[in-house]
Motif scaffolding. Structure first.
Motif, PDB file in Angstrom:
ATOM      1  N   SER A   1       0.818  -1.211   0.000  1.00 55.71           N
ATOM      2  CA  SER A   1       0.000   0.000   0.000  1.00 55.71           C
ATOM      3  C   SER A   1       0.852   1.263   0.000  1.00 55.71           C
ATOM      4  N   ASP A   2       2.147   1.131   0.335  1.00 54.97           N
ATOM      5  CA  ASP A   2       3.016   2.303   0.479  1.00 54.97           C
ATOM      6  C   ASP A   2       3.899   2.493  -0.747  1.00 54.97           C
ATOM      7  N   VAL A   3       3.344   2.325  -1.933  1.00 59.51           N
ATOM      8  CA  VAL A   3       4.086   2.540  -3.170  1.00 59.51           C
ATOM      9  C   VAL A   3       3.143   3.144  -4.206  1.00 59.51           C
ATOM     10  N   ARG A   4       3.697   4.017  -5.067  1.00 55.44           N
ATOM     11  CA  ARG A   4       2.945   4.580  -6.178  1.00 55.44           C
ATOM     12  C   ARG A   4       3.748   4.371  -7.453  1.00 55.44           C
ATOM     13  N   PHE A   5       3.057   3.996  -8.515  1.00 60.01           N
ATOM     14  CA  PHE A   5       3.682   3.777  -9.812  1.00 60.01           C
ATOM     15  C   PHE A   5       3.348   4.956 -10.727  1.00 60.01           C
ATOM     16  N   TYR A   6       4.374   5.649 -11.185  1.00 58.52           N
ATOM     17  CA  TYR A   6       4.211   6.735 -12.141  1.00 58.52           C
ATOM     18  C   TYR A   6       4.668   6.214 -13.500  1.00 58.52           C
ATOM     19  N   LEU A   7       3.771   6.262 -14.487  1.00 56.46           N
ATOM     20  CA  LEU A   7       4.034   5.691 -15.802  1.00 56.46           C
ATOM     21  C   LEU A   7       4.087   6.798 -16.840  1.00 56.46           C
ATOM     22  N   CYS A   8       5.142   6.800 -17.665  1.00 57.42           N
ATOM     23  CA  CYS A   8       5.275   7.856 -18.669  1.00 57.42           C
ATOM     24  C   CYS A   8       5.963   7.308 -19.910  1.00 57.42           C
ATOM     25  N   GLY A   9       5.378   7.582 -21.065  1.00 57.37           N
ATOM     26  CA  GLY A   9       5.975   7.136 -22.318  1.00 57.37           C
ATOM     27  C   GLY A   9       4.901   6.883 -23.347  1.00 57.37           C
ATOM     28  N   TRP A  10       5.232   6.069 -24.336  1.00 54.80           N
ATOM     29  CA  TRP A  10       4.273   5.773 -25.385  1.00 54.80           C
ATOM     30  C   TRP A  10       3.057   5.082 -24.813  1.00 54.80           C
ATOM     31  N   SER A  11       1.890   5.408 -25.377  1.00 57.51           N
ATOM     32  CA  SER A  11       0.613   4.956 -24.812  1.00 57.51           C
ATOM     33  C   SER A  11       0.513   3.442 -24.722  1.00 57.51           C
ATOM     34  N   GLN A  12       1.092   2.721 -25.663  1.00 60.25           N
ATOM     35  CA  GLN A  12       1.001   1.264 -25.627  1.00 60.25           C
ATOM     36  C   GLN A  12       1.652   0.705 -24.373  1.00 60.25           C
ATOM     37  N   MET A  13       2.845   1.212 -24.023  1.00 60.79           N
ATOM     38  CA  MET A  13       3.524   0.763 -22.813  1.00 60.79           C
ATOM     39  C   MET A  13       2.744   1.156 -21.580  1.00 60.79           C
ATOM     40  N   VAL A  14       2.290   2.409 -21.530  1.00 65.29           N
ATOM     41  CA  VAL A  14       1.582   2.906 -20.352  1.00 65.29           C
ATOM     42  C   VAL A  14       0.286   2.135 -20.129  1.00 65.29           C
ATOM     43  N   ASP A  15      -0.469   1.916 -21.190  1.00 66.03           N
ATOM     44  CA  ASP A  15      -1.723   1.169 -21.055  1.00 66.03           C
ATOM     45  C   ASP A  15      -1.479  -0.255 -20.580  1.00 66.03           C
ATOM     46  N   GLU A  16      -0.450  -0.895 -21.136  1.00 67.64           N
ATOM     47  CA  GLU A  16      -0.159  -2.272 -20.738  1.00 67.64           C
ATOM     48  C   GLU A  16       0.313  -2.343 -19.293  1.00 67.64           C
ATOM     49  N   ALA A  17       1.162  -1.396 -18.889  1.00 65.53           N
ATOM     50  CA  ALA A  17       1.649  -1.394 -17.514  1.00 65.53           C
ATOM     51  C   ALA A  17       0.513  -1.164 -16.522  1.00 65.53           C
ATOM     52  N   ARG A  18      -0.360  -0.237 -16.846  1.00 65.63           N
ATOM     53  CA  ARG A  18      -1.507  -0.002 -15.964  1.00 65.63           C
ATOM     54  C   ARG A  18      -2.340  -1.270 -15.804  1.00 65.63           C
ATOM     55  N   GLU A  19      -2.634  -1.925 -16.916  1.00 66.10           N
ATOM     56  CA  GLU A  19      -3.447  -3.142 -16.866  1.00 66.10           C
ATOM     57  C   GLU A  19      -2.762  -4.227 -16.043  1.00 66.10           C
ATOM     58  N   ARG A  20      -1.469  -4.389 -16.232  1.00 64.93           N
ATOM     59  CA  ARG A  20      -0.733  -5.419 -15.494  1.00 64.93           C
ATOM     60  C   ARG A  20      -0.697  -5.119 -14.002  1.00 64.93           C
ATOM     61  N   LEU A  21      -0.475  -3.849 -13.648  1.00 64.84           N
ATOM     62  CA  LEU A  21      -0.407  -3.484 -12.229  1.00 64.84           C
ATOM     63  C   LEU A  21      -1.754  -3.695 -11.544  1.00 64.84           C
ATOM     64  N   LEU A  22      -2.838  -3.366 -12.219  1.00 64.77           N
ATOM     65  CA  LEU A  22      -4.158  -3.586 -11.632  1.00 64.77           C
ATOM     66  C   LEU A  22      -4.426  -5.075 -11.467  1.00 64.77           C
ATOM     67  N   LYS A  23      -4.005  -5.884 -12.424  1.00 66.94           N
ATOM     68  CA  LYS A  23      -4.174  -7.333 -12.306  1.00 66.94           C
ATOM     69  C   LYS A  23      -3.330  -7.904 -11.174  1.00 66.94           C
ATOM     70  N   MET A  24      -2.198  -7.271 -10.900  1.00 62.12           N
ATOM     71  CA  MET A  24      -1.348  -7.710  -9.785  1.00 62.12           C
ATOM     72  C   MET A  24      -1.994  -7.436  -8.438  1.00 62.12           C
ATOM     73  N   GLY A  25      -2.974  -6.510  -8.420  1.00 63.94           N
ATOM     74  CA  GLY A  25      -3.675  -6.208  -7.181  1.00 63.94           C
ATOM     75  C   GLY A  25      -3.501  -4.796  -6.675  1.00 63.94           C
ATOM     76  N   TYR A  26      -2.794  -3.961  -7.433  1.00 63.92           N
ATOM     77  CA  TYR A  26      -2.627  -2.568  -7.015  1.00 63.92           C
ATOM     78  C   TYR A  26      -3.898  -1.776  -7.318  1.00 63.92           C
ATOM     79  N   ALA A  27      -4.166  -0.785  -6.499  1.00 61.74           N
ATOM     80  CA  ALA A  27      -5.381   0.018  -6.633  1.00 61.74           C
ATOM     81  C   ALA A  27      -5.191   1.099  -7.698  1.00 61.74           C
ATOM     82  N   GLU A  28      -6.310   1.558  -8.250  1.00 64.68           N
ATOM     83  CA  GLU A  28      -6.277   2.598  -9.283  1.00 64.68           C
ATOM     84  C   GLU A  28      -5.485   3.816  -8.834  1.00 64.68           C
ATOM     85  N   GLU A  29      -5.694   4.227  -7.584  1.00 64.53           N
ATOM     86  CA  GLU A  29      -5.046   5.451  -7.117  1.00 64.53           C
ATOM     87  C   GLU A  29      -3.533   5.284  -6.932  1.00 64.53           C
ATOM     88  N   GLN A  30      -3.030   4.059  -7.027  1.00 65.65           N
ATOM     89  CA  GLN A  30      -1.600   3.825  -6.914  1.00 65.65           C
ATOM     90  C   GLN A  30      -0.895   3.896  -8.266  1.00 65.65           C
TER      91      GLN A  30
END
Length: 243
Positions: A207-236
């Motif tokens: 709960s004490d980590v935040r992921f900041y994603l920046c770059g081409w949309s394909q990478m960012v979209d995929e990373a967001r999807e993977r992190l949410l599937k891992m169990g991280y919350a939207e606000e993280q």
């Protein structure tokens, strides 16, 4: 009063085969105020239609006591904006810009969570600005996971290596999808893509980590999807898309 301000190109530097840094100064002030992670929107002379002339680029430098900002820009095949900047703009060229904008920033208060910065290409620019400002003033950990194709594409490489050696709360990991460095490096370099690194290092959901994603949309979209599937919350998971 017009929202557009005069800006002057003060310096240009080739950072990689396809990337240049452009330093712009705003002569209407002594100091340019912005928050690391913000961008400048330029009005370039590339179209009769206003909105077709506007291009936004993240500020790569940290706030200081000057009226300058560094923009780290990749030349895009067929891109009218970058064609103008790379082929026509020069030191002394006058442009128009708006005030710094954007909300892809760290909180101004001291951090109470670790920051994982995931980026590709020139997506490293806002993270460099954040690191230069915050390292040495924060106790929480920063981890930059930076994906490129080849070693020569890694921007600010020497500087990031130096920061990783200087600050114990900063980790630098690079991934290269096409070519590995010929010699060993003082930081971790892996073949492949950025996703394998955060999935390995942050597999245990915190709960004490935040992921900041920046770059081409394909990478960012995929990373967001993977992190949410891992169990991280939207606000993280905080996003900044490039194209």
């Amino acid at each position: 009063m017009s929202k557009w301000k005069e800006a002057v190109v003060k310096r240009i530097e080739q950072r990689s085969p396809t990337v240049r840094s452009f330093w712009l100064s705003l002569p209407d002030r002594e100091r340019l105020e912005f928050r690391p992670g913000q961008f400048l929107t330029l009005d370039l002379p590339i179209s009769e239609r206003r909105r077709e002339r506007w291009r936004s680029y993240s500020i790569a430098s940290a706030p200081d006591d000057t009226n300058e900002a560094e923009l780290c820009i990749v030349q895009l095949p067929g891109g009218k904006g970058t064609h103008y900047l790379f082929e026509e703009a020069a030191v002394g060229t006058e442009l128009l810009t708006k005030e710094p904008g954007g909300v892809f920033t760290l909180p101004e208060r001291p951090l109470d969570y670790d920051v994982v910065m995931v980026c590709t290409g020139t997506g490293v620019a806002p993270f460099r600005s954040m690191l230069l400002q915050r390292l040495g003033h924060e106790t929480r950990h920063f981890h930059l996971i930076y994906g490129c194709r080849t070693p020569e594409d890694l921007l600010y490489r020497d500087e990031l290596e130096r920061l990783a050696e200087e600050f114990s709360n900063f980790t630098y990991t690079a991934t290269l999808s096409r070519e590995m460095p010929a010699n060993e490096t003082p930081f971790e370099v892996l073949p492949g893509y950025v996703h394998q690194v955060y999935e390995r290092d942050y597999a245990e959901v915190r709960s004490d980590v935040r992921f900041y994603l920046c770059g081409w949309s394909q990478m960012v979209d995929e990373a967001r999807e993977r992190l949410l599937k891992m169990g991280y919350a939207e606000e993280q998971v905080i996003l900044e898309l490039y194209g």
